[in-house]
Design an enzyme around this catalytic site. Structure first.
Site, PDB file in Angstrom:
ATOM      1  N   TYR A 198      31.125  43.246  38.246  1.00  0.00           N
ATOM      2  CA  TYR A 198      31.667  42.247  39.177  1.00  0.00           C
ATOM      3  C   TYR A 198      31.158  40.835  38.863  1.00  0.00           C
ATOM      4  O   TYR A 198      29.975  40.642  38.548  1.00  0.00           O
ATOM      5  CB  TYR A 198      31.324  42.608  40.631  1.00  0.00           C
ATOM      6  CG  TYR A 198      31.665  41.474  41.566  1.00  0.00           C
ATOM      7  CD1 TYR A 198      32.994  41.229  41.928  1.00  0.00           C
ATOM      8  CD2 TYR A 198      30.693  40.578  42.003  1.00  0.00           C
ATOM      9  CE1 TYR A 198      33.321  40.150  42.717  1.00  0.00           C
ATOM     10  CE2 TYR A 198      31.017  39.490  42.800  1.00  0.00           C
ATOM     11  CZ  TYR A 198      32.340  39.283  43.155  1.00  0.00           C
ATOM     12  OH  TYR A 198      32.666  38.198  43.924  1.00  0.00           O
ATOM     13  N   LYS A 207      26.292  32.393  38.658  1.00  0.00           N
ATOM     14  CA  LYS A 207      25.211  32.330  39.631  1.00  0.00           C
ATOM     15  C   LYS A 207      23.848  32.548  38.967  1.00  0.00           C
ATOM     16  O   LYS A 207      22.860  31.905  39.325  1.00  0.00           O
ATOM     17  CB  LYS A 207      25.449  33.330  40.769  1.00  0.00           C
ATOM     18  CG  LYS A 207      26.720  33.038  41.584  1.00  0.00           C
ATOM     19  CD  LYS A 207      26.710  31.657  42.096  1.00  0.00           C
ATOM     20  CE  LYS A 207      27.955  31.122  42.773  1.00  0.00           C
ATOM     21  NZ  LYS A 207      28.756  31.883  43.647  1.00  0.00           N
ATOM     22  N   SER A 249      29.132  31.343  50.319  1.00  0.00           N
ATOM     23  CA  SER A 249      30.219  32.077  49.668  1.00  0.00           C
ATOM     24  C   SER A 249      31.338  32.383  50.664  1.00  0.00           C
ATOM     25  O   SER A 249      31.069  32.759  51.804  1.00  0.00           O
ATOM     26  CB  SER A 249      29.683  33.379  49.093  1.00  0.00           C
ATOM     27  OG  SER A 249      28.632  33.093  48.199  1.00  0.00           O
ATOM     28  N   ASP A 276      32.472  25.262  42.830  1.00  0.00           N
ATOM     29  CA  ASP A 276      31.402  26.204  43.201  1.00  0.00           C
ATOM     30  C   ASP A 276      29.989  25.697  42.904  1.00  0.00           C
ATOM     31  O   ASP A 276      29.083  25.989  43.663  1.00  0.00           O
ATOM     32  CB  ASP A 276      31.627  27.537  42.465  1.00  0.00           C
ATOM     33  CG  ASP A 276      30.907  28.715  43.115  1.00  0.00           C
ATOM     34  OD1 ASP A 276      31.016  28.870  44.344  1.00  0.00           O
ATOM     35  OD2 ASP A 276      30.228  29.473  42.403  1.00  0.00           O
ATOM     36  N   ARG A 365      39.602  38.508  43.754  1.00  0.00           N
ATOM     37  CA  ARG A 365      39.376  37.191  43.138  1.00  0.00           C
ATOM     38  C   ARG A 365      40.414  36.877  42.072  1.00  0.00           C
ATOM     39  O   ARG A 365      41.005  37.769  41.479  1.00  0.00           O
ATOM     40  CB  ARG A 365      37.989  37.171  42.475  1.00  0.00           C
ATOM     41  CG  ARG A 365      36.822  37.365  43.435  1.00  0.00           C
ATOM     42  CD  ARG A 365      36.198  36.054  43.826  1.00  0.00           C
ATOM     43  NE  ARG A 365      35.299  36.167  44.976  1.00  0.00           N
ATOM     44  CZ  ARG A 365      34.611  35.135  45.444  1.00  0.00           C
ATOM     45  NH1 ARG A 365      34.680  33.955  44.892  1.00  0.00           N
ATOM     46  NH2 ARG A 365      33.844  35.286  46.510  1.00  0.00           N
TER      47      ARG A 365
END
Ligand code: GTP
Ligand code: SPV
Ligand code: MN
Length: 587
Positions: A198, A207, A249, A276, A365
């Site tokens: 994922y 991230k 998020s 983001d 997504r």
């Protein structure tokens, strides 16, 4: 292909010895390479071709049903000293962590191809950009990294020149949640992730690198790596302000960054730089500047439609990878919030039955190149980034937090960010809709102790060289009425709030002093054309002193969790709010 960089070559050899792949492929980022990977994934079933008439070059990936979101409880920051990771992170001793995860990597790539992905976070010629290399056995990761980062030959050239890069090792392993770990070794600029395919767990540039490792580097080097969108707002007079906004998020960053102005605000133009992550630096003139380290969007699909955001909707009609959406009878992607079409297969590929949960996964997504965004800013590739006029913090708060307020100054703004809270969403595994503290929207992403992070924010703002600091605001699009309906229309209408913010930056309008900060006068927030009764606006723009006294107590207890490392200045700021609330109460 290989590399002239000896340390990189040695690391790749070591990883191959450990993971035992059938072959090694160095990614160059070319179209031909991408096409070949997609062909191979169509054959293996990793990708499903969507209707090519309606959605050219669009594909669907269905992830393992146990692997649909970030896993915060399996994400570790492994520093020599536990205190450096802080109460905000799960911690493991680095030696133990390496031993544990290397055990899972041993032989993990047997029979598979090992891909070596050189990538650059940020414009390839920017002094603020940072490089990394991800090694993975997932071709899905490769095609996603190609959209999300500047990947391939140009990045490798920079890596060979600089000889400094973040090492990321990833294997999908056996996808068993009991053998899934996402581990960070900031002192070694290393990431190891196993057992998940994922996004945030597997696309290590995002991230893991651009926030957890980069925030650590940023503290050492005197800058900030933040969970912030980056956008430009151009007024009808032609003035442009750049704004960076940190929301947790699934709390509206992509949507705000791609905002479509409402009909009532003709002449306004929005430019997206990022949706983001922002990397912020104080330049030689004392001006805070930002770049977006990414080059694509990994965005939440549900809720995207022509009405909420036609920019986002148009962008994902071609050349897009969808993950975990539903399918219509003629193989078009489908999700909750789409205006037409009927799902026949759900996100797991099972026949869809209404009433049996959503058809698309709530955290489904899209991955798409930023170049497909019709309002992508040409300055997104500028090596020096853009000057920031305002920083926004915001969360999902059904109550307490007003629509918008302004911090009194930088230090108060740091408290506003540190004290932020938001309801949890489907972006991470766990219960949804629970209010939790999420400082600067970085709870899952700060690679070090939050107490040190708040100090770093304060220090950055008090430096003699930081003379042109942006104003700091807090926004909340998610207030609900007694019936659970959103009180503010949101989406494009958020520009009305952004206009007040830029008016404040230009010193055009006064504001009302309150104990928690500065609120708009009602006449300064344009609500013409909105179907909103005066009492709703009243609620959105007022503060409940009792609720805020409780909020201050809750923030105080939260700071206590971080003990003596909490900067005293932050506690002073909180005391200031408490005192002003008492004074208002007495008056
Ligand atoms: P991450 O990619 O997880 O970091 O999320 P994000 O912050 O980019 O959130 P995004 O813009 O994708 O929005 C998440 C969800 O919130 C989507 O379902 C949106 O439709 C919804 N949303 C976004 N903006 C608004 C808003 O202004 N009002 C309301 N009510 N919903 C919104
Ligand atoms: C988030 O969860 O904040 C995201 C998606 O942006 S992920 O890349 O999975 O972290
Ligand atoms: Mn995010």
């Amino acid at each position: 292909m290989t590399t002239s960089n000896a340390s990189l070559k040695r690391w790749v050899d070591d990883v191959a010895r450990l993971t035992q792949p059938a072959s090694i492929h160095w990614c160059n980022g070319s179209d031909a390479e991408n096409t070949a990977l997609i062909e191979a994934m169509l054959k293996s079933g990793d990708l499903i071709k969507l209707n090519q008439d309606t959605h050219p070059n669009c594909y669907l990936h269905r992830s393992h049903p146990s692997d649909v979101a970030r896993v915060e409880h399996l994400t570790f920051v492994c520093t020599r000293n536990k205190e450096d990771a802080g109460p905000n992170n799960h911690w493991m001793d680095p030696t133990e962590a390496h031993r544990k995860i290397d055990g899972l990597f041993a032989g993990a790539m047997r029979g598979r191809t090992m891909y070596v992905i050189p990538y650059c976070m940020g414009p390839i010629d920017s002094p603020f950009a940072r490089c990394g290399v991800e090694i993975t056995d997932s071709p899905y990761v490769v095609v996603n990294m190609r959209l999300m980062t500047r990947m391939g030959d140009a990045a490798l050239t920079r890596i060979e020149r600089e000889d400094k890069y973040v090492k990321g090792l990833h294997s999908i392993g056996d996808l068993d949640p009991d053998r899934r770990f996402i581990m960070h070794f900031p002192e070694e600029l290393t990431i190891k992730s196993v057992g998940s395919g994922y996004g945030g767990n597997a696309l290590l540039g995002k991230k893991c690198h651009a926030l957890r490792i980069a925030s650590w580097q940023a503290r050492e080097e005197g800058w900030l790596a933040e969970h912030m969108l980056l956008m430009g707002l151009q007024s009808p007079e032609g003035r442009t302000h750049y704004v960076a906004a940190a929301f947790p998020s699934a709390c509206g960053k992509t949507n705000l960054a791609m905002l479509v102005p409402p009909a009532s605000m003709p002449g306004w133009k929005i430019w997206t730089l990022g949706d983001d992550i922002s990397w912020l630096h104080v330049d030689e003139q004392g001006q805070l500047r930002a770049i977006n380290p990414e080059s694509g969007y990994f965005g939440v699909v549900p809720g995207t439609n022509r009405k909420t955001n036609c920019n986002a909707y148009d962008m994902i009609q071609r050349d897009t990878i969808f993950t975990n959406v539903a399918l219509t009878a003629d193989n078009q992607p489908w999700w909750e919030g789409l205006e037409n079409g009927t799902p026949v297969l759900d996100w797991q590929g099972k026949p869809y039955t209404p009433g049996n949960g959503p058809a698309a996964h709530p955290n489904s997504r899209f991955t798409v190149s930023a170049k497909q965004n019709p309002i992508y800013s040409t300055l997104a590739d500028a090596p020096e980034g853009v000057p920031i006029s305002a920083i926004l913090f915001g969360g999902r708060r059904r109550e307490v937090a007003p629509l918008v307020y302004e911090a009194r100054d930088w230090a108060h703004g740091v408290l506003v960010g540190a004290g932020m809270a938001s309801e949890t969403t489907a972006a991470a595994v766990g219960q949804m809709g629970v209010v939790r503290r999420d400082s600067m929207a970085m709870k899952p992403f700060a690679g070090y102790n939050f107490a040190d992070y708040w100090s770093h924010w304060l220090k950055l703002g008090s430096g003699a060289n930081a003379s042109k600091l942006p104003k700091i605001f807090h926004v909340n699009w998610f207030r609900q009425d007694r019936n659970g309906r959103f009180m503010w229309p949101g989406f494009g209408e958020n520009l009305r709030v952004l206009r007040w913010i830029t008016d404040r930056c230009e010193g055009k309008v006064p504001a009302i002093e309150t104990p928690i900060g500065l609120l708009p006068r009602k006449q300064d927030l344009d609500i013409s054309g909105l179907d909103m009764d005066p009492s709703t606006l009243e609620t959105l723009l007022s503060i409940d002193a009792g609720a805020w006294r409780q909020e201050v107590d809750a923030i105080s207890k939260y700071l206590d969790e971080y003990g003596s490392r909490v900067p005293s200045q932050l506690r002073e700021e909180l005391k200031g709010v408490a005192k002003r609330l008492e004074a208002a109460n007495a008056a």
